[in-house]
Scaffold this motif. Structure first.
Motif, PDB file in Angstrom:
ATOM      1  N   ARG A 239       0.815  -1.219   0.000  1.00 43.59           N
ATOM      2  CA  ARG A 239       0.000   0.000   0.000  1.00 43.59           C
ATOM      3  C   ARG A 239       0.850   1.271   0.000  1.00 43.59           C
ATOM      4  NH1 ARG A 239      -5.366  -1.192   1.387  1.00 43.59           N
ATOM      5  NH2 ARG A 239      -5.683  -3.269   2.286  1.00 43.59           N
ATOM      6  N   VAL A 240       2.124   1.131   0.349  1.00 48.01           N
ATOM      7  CA  VAL A 240       2.971   2.317   0.501  1.00 48.01           C
ATOM      8  C   VAL A 240       3.017   3.136  -0.775  1.00 48.01           C
ATOM      9  CG1 VAL A 240       5.335   3.111   0.899  1.00 48.01           C
ATOM     10  CG2 VAL A 240       4.375   1.303   2.331  1.00 48.01           C
ATOM     11  N   ILE A 241       3.090   2.470  -1.932  1.00 45.34           N
ATOM     12  CA  ILE A 241       3.184   3.201  -3.197  1.00 45.34           C
ATOM     13  C   ILE A 241       1.964   4.093  -3.420  1.00 45.34           C
ATOM     14  CG2 ILE A 241       2.123   1.369  -4.599  1.00 45.34           C
ATOM     15  CD1 ILE A 241       4.206   2.083  -6.780  1.00 45.34           C
ATOM     16  N   GLY A 242       0.806   3.665  -2.877  1.00 40.78           N
ATOM     17  CA  GLY A 242      -0.415   4.458  -3.037  1.00 40.78           C
ATOM     18  C   GLY A 242      -0.385   5.769  -2.289  1.00 40.78           C
ATOM     19  N   LEU A 243       0.504   5.892  -1.311  1.00 41.20           N
ATOM     20  CA  LEU A 243       0.593   7.142  -0.555  1.00 41.20           C
ATOM     21  C   LEU A 243       1.069   8.303  -1.424  1.00 41.20           C
ATOM     22  CD1 LEU A 243       2.165   5.786   2.766  1.00 41.20           C
ATOM     23  CD2 LEU A 243      -0.190   6.565   2.427  1.00 41.20           C
ATOM     24  N   SER A 244       1.712   7.989  -2.547  1.00 41.77           N
ATOM     25  CA  SER A 244       2.173   9.051  -3.448  1.00 41.77           C
ATOM     26  C   SER A 244       1.013   9.736  -4.161  1.00 41.77           C
ATOM     27  CB  SER A 244       3.145   8.474  -4.479  1.00 41.77           C
ATOM     28  OG  SER A 244       2.495   7.510  -5.291  1.00 41.77           O
ATOM     29  N   LYS A 245      -0.193   9.171  -4.016  1.00 40.68           N
ATOM     30  CA  LYS A 245      -1.375   9.784  -4.638  1.00 40.68           C
ATOM     31  C   LYS A 245      -2.254  10.502  -3.619  1.00 40.68           C
ATOM     32  CE  LYS A 245      -1.528   6.165  -8.178  1.00 40.68           C
ATOM     33  NZ  LYS A 245      -2.331   5.065  -8.784  1.00 40.68           N
ATOM     34  N   VAL A 246      -1.825  10.491  -2.367  1.00 40.10           N
ATOM     35  CA  VAL A 246      -2.607  11.132  -1.304  1.00 40.10           C
ATOM     36  C   VAL A 246      -1.937  12.457  -0.938  1.00 40.10           C
ATOM     37  CG1 VAL A 246      -3.509  10.926   1.042  1.00 40.10           C
ATOM     38  CG2 VAL A 246      -3.308   8.885  -0.410  1.00 40.10           C
ATOM     39  N   VAL A 247      -2.636  13.566  -1.156  1.00 42.00           N
ATOM     40  CA  VAL A 247      -2.064  14.884  -0.886  1.00 42.00           C
ATOM     41  C   VAL A 247      -1.953  15.102   0.621  1.00 42.00           C
ATOM     42  CG1 VAL A 247      -2.391  17.370  -1.106  1.00 42.00           C
ATOM     43  CG2 VAL A 247      -2.944  15.865  -3.019  1.00 42.00           C
ATOM     44  N   TYR A 248      -0.786  15.521   1.052  1.00 44.87           N
ATOM     45  CA  TYR A 248      -0.556  15.872   2.454  1.00 44.87           C
ATOM     46  C   TYR A 248      -0.722  17.385   2.635  1.00 44.87           C
ATOM     47  CZ  TYR A 248       2.235  17.018   6.609  1.00 44.87           C
ATOM     48  OH  TYR A 248       2.670  17.533   7.806  1.00 44.87           O
ATOM     49  N   HIS A 249       0.025  18.162   1.843  1.00 48.31           N
ATOM     50  CA  HIS A 249      -0.070  19.622   1.878  1.00 48.31           C
ATOM     51  C   HIS A 249       0.399  20.130   0.526  1.00 48.31           C
ATOM     52  CE1 HIS A 249       0.756  23.814   2.948  1.00 48.31           C
ATOM     53  NE2 HIS A 249       0.012  23.624   4.033  1.00 48.31           N
ATOM     54  N   ASN A 250      -0.280  21.158   0.022  1.00 48.03           N
ATOM     55  CA  ASN A 250       0.042  21.604  -1.339  1.00 48.03           C
ATOM     56  C   ASN A 250       1.478  22.118  -1.485  1.00 48.03           C
ATOM     57  OD1 ASN A 250      -0.363  23.927   0.161  1.00 48.03           O
ATOM     58  ND2 ASN A 250      -1.510  25.005  -1.428  1.00 48.03           N
ATOM     59  N   LYS A 251       2.099  22.517  -0.371  1.00 43.97           N
ATOM     60  CA  LYS A 251       3.481  22.984  -0.441  1.00 43.97           C
ATOM     61  C   LYS A 251       4.488  21.917  -0.025  1.00 43.97           C
ATOM     62  CE  LYS A 251       2.506  27.906   0.307  1.00 43.97           C
ATOM     63  NZ  LYS A 251       2.783  29.097   1.152  1.00 43.97           N
ATOM     64  N   LEU A 252       3.985  20.851   0.574  1.00 45.82           N
ATOM     65  CA  LEU A 252       4.890  19.809   1.083  1.00 45.82           C
ATOM     66  C   LEU A 252       4.679  18.464   0.397  1.00 45.82           C
ATOM     67  CD1 LEU A 252       4.732  20.647   4.902  1.00 45.82           C
ATOM     68  CD2 LEU A 252       6.593  21.150   3.315  1.00 45.82           C
ATOM     69  N   GLY A 253       3.794  18.425  -0.605  1.00 48.25           N
ATOM     70  CA  GLY A 253       3.660  17.216  -1.402  1.00 48.25           C
ATOM     71  C   GLY A 253       2.677  16.209  -0.835  1.00 48.25           C
ATOM     72  N   THR A 254       2.936  14.937  -1.139  1.00 52.01           N
ATOM     73  CA  THR A 254       2.021  13.853  -0.801  1.00 52.01           C
ATOM     74  C   THR A 254       2.423  13.166   0.504  1.00 52.01           C
ATOM     75  OG1 THR A 254       3.318  12.198  -1.987  1.00 52.01           O
ATOM     76  CG2 THR A 254       1.692  13.445  -3.268  1.00 52.01           C
ATOM     77  N   GLN A 255       1.566  12.246   0.924  1.00 50.32           N
ATOM     78  CA  GLN A 255       1.918  11.428   2.085  1.00 50.32           C
ATOM     79  C   GLN A 255       3.139  10.574   1.782  1.00 50.32           C
ATOM     80  OE1 GLN A 255       1.005  11.398   5.102  1.00 50.32           O
ATOM     81  NE2 GLN A 255      -1.062  12.260   5.275  1.00 50.32           N
ATOM     82  N   GLY A 256       3.299  10.192   0.514  1.00 52.85           N
ATOM     83  CA  GLY A 256       4.498   9.442   0.133  1.00 52.85           C
ATOM     84  C   GLY A 256       5.755  10.269   0.326  1.00 52.85           C
ATOM     85  N   ASP A 257       5.703  11.538  -0.093  1.00 56.34           N
ATOM     86  CA  ASP A 257       6.837  12.442   0.132  1.00 56.34           C
ATOM     87  C   ASP A 257       7.115  12.583   1.630  1.00 56.34           C
ATOM     88  OD1 ASP A 257       7.005  12.940  -2.613  1.00 56.34           O
ATOM     89  OD2 ASP A 257       5.542  14.565  -2.489  1.00 56.34           O
ATOM     90  N   ARG A 258       6.046  12.658   2.382  1.00 60.00           N
ATOM     91  CA  ARG A 258       6.196  12.828   3.825  1.00 60.00           C
ATOM     92  C   ARG A 258       6.873  11.602   4.442  1.00 60.00           C
ATOM     93  NH1 ARG A 258       1.442  13.084   8.394  1.00 60.00           N
ATOM     94  NH2 ARG A 258       2.685  14.036  10.030  1.00 60.00           N
ATOM     95  N   VAL A 259       6.459  10.417   4.020  1.00 62.49           N
ATOM     96  CA  VAL A 259       7.069   9.188   4.544  1.00 62.49           C
ATOM     97  C   VAL A 259       8.565   9.174   4.257  1.00 62.49           C
ATOM     98  CG1 VAL A 259       7.213   6.690   4.177  1.00 62.49           C
ATOM     99  CG2 VAL A 259       4.992   7.776   4.542  1.00 62.49           C
ATOM    100  N   ASN A 260       8.956   9.608   3.060  1.00 61.77           N
ATOM    101  CA  ASN A 260      10.390   9.652   2.720  1.00 61.77           C
ATOM    102  C   ASN A 260      11.146  10.612   3.626  1.00 61.77           C
ATOM    103  OD1 ASN A 260      10.091   7.801   0.626  1.00 61.77           O
ATOM    104  ND2 ASN A 260       9.675   9.398  -0.900  1.00 61.77           N
ATOM    105  N   ARG A 261      10.518  11.745   3.939  1.00 64.22           N
ATOM    106  CA  ARG A 261      11.176  12.706   4.836  1.00 64.22           C
ATOM    107  C   ARG A 261      11.298  12.137   6.251  1.00 64.22           C
ATOM    108  NH1 ARG A 261       7.885  16.463   1.856  1.00 64.22           N
ATOM    109  NH2 ARG A 261       6.327  16.473   3.528  1.00 64.22           N
ATOM    110  N   VAL A 262      10.254  11.465   6.705  1.00 61.40           N
ATOM    111  CA  VAL A 262      10.284  10.892   8.047  1.00 61.40           C
ATOM    112  C   VAL A 262      11.404   9.859   8.165  1.00 61.40           C
ATOM    113  CG1 VAL A 262       9.029   9.481   9.722  1.00 61.40           C
ATOM    114  CG2 VAL A 262       7.855  11.343   8.546  1.00 61.40           C
ATOM    115  N   THR A 263      11.561   9.018   7.152  1.00 64.45           N
ATOM    116  CA  THR A 263      12.635   8.009   7.218  1.00 64.45           C
ATOM    117  C   THR A 263      14.013   8.672   7.185  1.00 64.45           C
ATOM    118  OG1 THR A 263      12.451   7.690   4.810  1.00 64.45           O
ATOM    119  CG2 THR A 263      11.240   6.165   6.215  1.00 64.45           C
TER     120      THR A 263
END
Length: 723
Positions: A355-379
């Motif tokens: 399911r992780v790949i699907g997070l790249s389609k979920v918007v987190y914040h318009n200036k900070l990208g998707t939940q997928g981008d967020r997961v990469n930053r957290v790691t």
């Protein structure tokens, strides 16, 4: 003046249950306060609030029919303007008096008083007290205006033309002063002495009150309604305990649910229902949430805290044969539980990793990208935290991406890998059906699905715990893996939002950054993590380097965190002086702060503390006024006066002791060593001119004071302790 007790009730259609308790409290409190302000109710008057699904009411004691007259003093004008040379009233004064309903005959009785600039004329009179009808009308209007109504509705009155705005349509108004009706009009209603009881079980309809004091009793006997919110809540709690004991379990403890159910019923009757045991294969959090959120049931737990297949229903009716009510509730809950089972079964057909790949389609914040981008930053932040922990443990060769992790430091390597895995999968359950239906289960369901996928309990727990602490008083993550994952997640939010300018202002905090900051503080402090806050924030920012518009702002974020820390410490009972003394030094290891506070408190009890704190404050002021930066260095050859020599010698003796204790973390000993400096410090200020004419001598003395300042402020800024 004689007084009587007052009753006011507004009868309405069913009020919003989550707001009812507050509505009842505000209605009664505002009504009583207004009556006391106008002098109609005694300052000692007792106020009783009533609130049920269909009524808001208040009973107020010691209410007068007419308020006492009040003396009123009104400032008119300067004597020089109001009176001529002969002492007669000027036209300006006569005009002012006429506006107040007076004439020239009262001029001799006007009071003269100097207001600091000139003699002024004052007119003293008696204001007639308000009648109860007038005062209560205003009080009722104020009470309705003050209600914290979630959403107002507009409805037509019976005339078919007029409309009013209120939380729900109102159908009756009772206003009794003793046994007398107080004439009022509001929301298209005129006051009387009649109301309605329970929709189905009232013995008499309408319920008629002969006196204000019989409200609760008569509503209970004739109307089958427990009017008091508190009494109804206590009765439900009592019945829940009794029914749970009968069923061999204990009801789930949920004050919010108990308040909501209390706001849904007027005559509670607790019944026992049950469902098929096969549903217990679903995680109990899912079943509990669906029963609580959708059906307002109280699930029953066994002695070990495990969910049973029984639940409690708080019914609003009490039939002789309750089987139909119980059966109806059992039929209603079954599809809800079946939905939960279906979601759980469907979700487990796909792994969290898939399911992780699907997070790249979920918007987190318009200036900070998707939940997928967020997961990469957290790691990435997980890598930074692990690196800082490694360096604190003197593993300087360990970097998270280094080739010798497994060979040299297998335990820390295992922790790092588990933390990365947990952080990578932590948001995957957002894409599951169960979390889509119940967002409150995010993290909790991730743990169940991780265990189903064969991941370790350590990683599964970290997936659930990375949201912790969710609120004040919540538990911290279990274990170091969960702590690293949670710390990285909260830092990503804080650093990211500050970097794009989303900083809390006033009461606005849409991203809960204050709560995230307190979570970071608690994890660093209570786990005593050997990480400096500034280093941590600096390292976390590297995860955002590729974000357009991101602005590095670690200093402002650090200020924000230290402000939250100071507030939290004051709430824990530390004095403002103690907190300021420690936090103003911005200790990097937050785990040291409790020891520093304890040391400051112990130091404050010393007889030398006050004098040293005052001296430290004086030293700080002198150094601030000095030109340029003053280095804490001393040329022994330039020490001329006996007091400055004595102070220097004392520093030579004391500083090594204080520093040695500081290095070992014995902050109390470090501060207490400073007590020996009191006498030489006092003697220095009594006998030495710091700002000497000789520039070399002046610079040397400033250097001596700078050395003293450094020594005295390592643990805390003790100048904050001076009055």
């Amino acid at each position: 003046m004689s007084s009587k007790n007052l009753l006011v009730e507004l009868f309405v259609e069913e009020l919003p249950p989550k707001a009812l308790k507050k509505l009842g409290e505000v209605f009664a409190a505002t009504l009583a306060t207004s009556l006391k302000t106008t002098g109609l109710a005694a300052s000692t008057a007792a106020v009783t609030a009533y609130a049920s699904p269909r009524r808001l009411a208040a009973h107020v004691t010691e209410v007068a029919a007419v308020a006492a007259d009040k003396p009123v003093v009104q400032k008119l004008m300067p004597v020089a303007v109001g009176l001529d040379a002969a002492g007669n009233a000027t036209p300006a004064l006569l005009k002012k008096l006429a506006a107040l309903g007076a004439d020239a005959s009262c001029v001799p009785n006007l009071r003269r008083e100097n207001d600091g600039k000139a003699d002024v004329l004052f007119y003293e009179s008696l204001a007639k007290g308000a009648t109860l009808s007038e005062g209560l009308q205003k009080a009722l209007e104020a009470a309705l205006a003050a209600l914290p109504i979630p959403k107002v509705m507009t409805y037509q009155l019976q005339d078919g033309w007029s409309s009013v705005n209120f939380v729900r349509p109102a159908h009756g108004l009772v206003a009794l002063h003793g046994s007398d009706i107080v004439p009022l009009a509001i929301l298209g209603l005129n006051s009387g002495r009649e109301t309605h009881g329970h929709r189905f079980e009232a013995v008499v309809d309408p319920v008629v009150f002969a006196h204000a004091d019989e409200y609760a009793t008569k509503l209970a006997t004739d109307g089958a309604v427990i009017a008091s919110f508190a009494e109804r809540r206590a009765e439900i709690a009592r019945q829940l305990e009794a029914a749970a004991a009968k069923a061999g379990g204990k009801p789930i403890d949920d004050d919010a649910l108990l308040d909501e159910v209390t706001a849904l019923v007027e005559r509670p009757n607790v019944l026992i229902g049950q469902f098929e045991e096969e549903f217990l294969a679903v995680p109990q959090e899912c079943l509990i949430l669906t029963m609580k959120a959708n059906q307002k049931y109280f699930p029953l737990l066994d002695a070990a805290g495990k969910l049973t297949n029984k639940f409690l229903v708080v019914s609003n009716i009490s039939p002789e044969d309750a089987s139909a009510v119980i059966g109806g509730n059992e039929r209603v809950v079954r599809p809800r539980l079946a939905d939960a089972k279906f979601f759980f079964d469907q979700d487990r057909k796909k792994s969290l990793e898939s399911r992780v790949i699907g997070l790249s389609k979920v918007v987190y914040h318009n200036k900070l990208g998707t939940q997928g981008d967020r997961v990469n930053r957290v790691t990435t932040i997980v890598d930074a935290i692990t690196s800082l922990l490694a360096r604190a443990e003197k593993h300087y060769d360990l970097l998270p991406q280094g080739p010798q992790i497994e060979e040299n430091h297998p335990e820390l390597s295992k922790t790092w890998k588990a933390s990365r895995t947990a952080s990578l999968l932590a948001k995957a359950d957002l894409l599951t059906d169960m979390v889509g239906e119940f967002p409150e289960l995010q993290g909790i369901m991730g743990r169940y699905y991780a265990l189903h996928d064969g991941l370790s309990a350590e990683i599964a727990d970290a997936i659930e715990d990375h949201y912790k602490p969710r609120f004040a008083g919540d538990s911290l993550p279990r274990g170091v893996v969960g702590t690293i994952a949670a710390l990285a997640d909260k830092l990503e939010t804080l650093v990211g939002m500050f970097g794009i300018g989303q900083i809390p202002t006033g009461d606005r905090d849409p991203f809960a950054l204050r709560r995230h900051a307190l979570g970071v503080i608690r994890m660093l402090s209570e786990n005593n993590l050997p990480i400096g806050l500034d280093h941590l924030l600096y390292q976390a920012e590297f995860a955002f380097m590729n974000i357009d518009g991101f602005k590095s702002n670690p200093a402002q974020l650090a200020d924000f965190i230290y402000d939250r820390l100071a507030g939290s410490l004051r709430e824990q009972g530390y004095s403002a002086q103690e907190v300021d003394a420690v936090v103003s030094q911005r200790p990097q290891r937050l785990g040291d702060i409790p020891k520093r506070l304890a040391a400051v408190r112990a130091f404050s009890a010393l007889p030398e503390a006050a004098a040293l704190a005052a001296a430290n404050k004086r030293v700080g002021n002198i150094l601030k006024k000095a030109e340029g930066t003053v280095e804490p260095t001393v040329d022994n050859a330039l020490l001329k006066e006996a007091p400055e020599i004595a102070l220097h010698d004392a520093l030579v003796d004391v500083v090594p002791q204080a520093d040695a204790a500081f290095v070992t973390g014995d902050y109390a000993e470090s501060l207490q060593a400073l007590a020996a400096l009191r006498a030489p410090v006092d003697a220095f200020f009594d006998g030495v001119m710091v700002n000497a004419d000789d520039p070399a001598l002046r610079a040397n003395r400033l250097g001596l004071l700078a050395k003293l300042h450094v020594a005295m402020n390592k643990v805390a800024d003790i100048s904050k302790l001076s009055a």
